[in-house]
Design an enzyme around this catalytic site. Sequence first.
Site, short mmCIF file in Angstrom:
data_model
loop_
_atom_site.label_atom_id
_atom_site.label_comp_id
_atom_site.label_asym_id
_atom_site.label_seq_id
_atom_site.Cartn_x
_atom_site.Cartn_y
_atom_site.Cartn_z
N ARG A 94 35.74 52.17 38.67
CA ARG A 94 36.68 52.78 39.44
C ARG A 94 37.68 52.53 39.05
NH1 ARG A 94 38.21 53.49 44.21
NH2 ARG A 94 37.34 55.94 44.88
N GLU A 103 15.52 31.77 46.38
CA GLU A 103 16.25 31.22 47.25
C GLU A 103 17.52 30.70 46.50
OE1 GLU A 103 16.63 29.29 50.39
OE2 GLU A 103 14.88 31.52 50.75
N ASP A 136 44.01 55.41 47.67
CA ASP A 136 42.81 54.13 47.93
C ASP A 136 42.50 53.20 48.47
OD1 ASP A 136 40.59 55.94 47.56
OD2 ASP A 136 40.06 54.37 45.60
N PRO A 161 26.33 34.16 47.05
CA PRO A 161 27.26 34.44 48.49
C PRO A 161 28.22 32.80 48.54
CG PRO A 161 25.35 33.44 49.00
CD PRO A 161 25.23 33.95 47.39
#
Length: 229
Positions: A152, A114, A167, A87
């Site tokens: 993709r 963690e 897209d 993150p």
Amino acid sequence: MRFDVLTLFPELIQSHMGFSIMKRASDDGVIEVVTHNPRDYTHDKHRKVDDTPFGGGVGMVLMPQPYVDCYENVSRLENSVTIMMTPQGEPLTDGISNELAQYKQIIILCGHYEGFDERIREIIKPREISVGDFVLTGGELPALCLIDSVSRKLDGTLGKIESAHDDSFSDGLLEYPQYTKPRVYRGLEVPEVLLNGNHKMIEEYRKEQKIIRTKQKRPDLYEKWKNKQ
Ligand SMILES: C[S@@+](CC[C@H](N)C(=O)[O-])C[C@H]1O[C@@H](n2cnc3c(N)ncnc32)[C@H](O)[C@@H]1O
């Protein structure tokens, strides 16, 4: 394109590869997804991969040795990049997926619990990528987002039927509204312009819709796009 994924839960990665477009891309040899489990590189009889944090605190931290040994055992292709799912990384975008699609091999580190002992970062020096400002339990879903979005972009993954041409994000805008049969559903009609067969008008309508909905839904993207015009 070869993806080498370091994960404590290889089944999570492999299961996604068993369906639909990703399965076809694997079967056709467009992509190859190989998993490596750091637990196989532990030296103790309990096959321990995590331990409590120095300095105190809740949760368990992934120990460096199993991850680094596992990483160093992955055979390296010439044009290769290593990514850590975290993150704390740069947010994954369509632009990054395009960039990553130029490589021949992507090695992906998935964390859990963690997260990683900091020395894993210091030794491996991966590029760090996040899938958004929220925290998941593990790096497998983020890794799958990355693998899927990069795949993709590769020739042979999408058939004509699933073309990525229009897209969202491909030209900096969101996609126009789409409709299929029936023409009327619960009183809601497909816009007339899509039924008249006039390709020029359809193209103009769609371009206009892309701009309108990007302005409405993603003013940040709209501003970026407008400034480039
Ligand atoms: C619970 S998270 C650890 C979060 C870490 N303690 C922190 O606050 O930065 C466990 C693992 O899930 C993965 N992960 C969780 N959220 C993610 C996100 N938004 N993007 C990418 N990976 C994520 C990472 O691999 C991470 O090491």
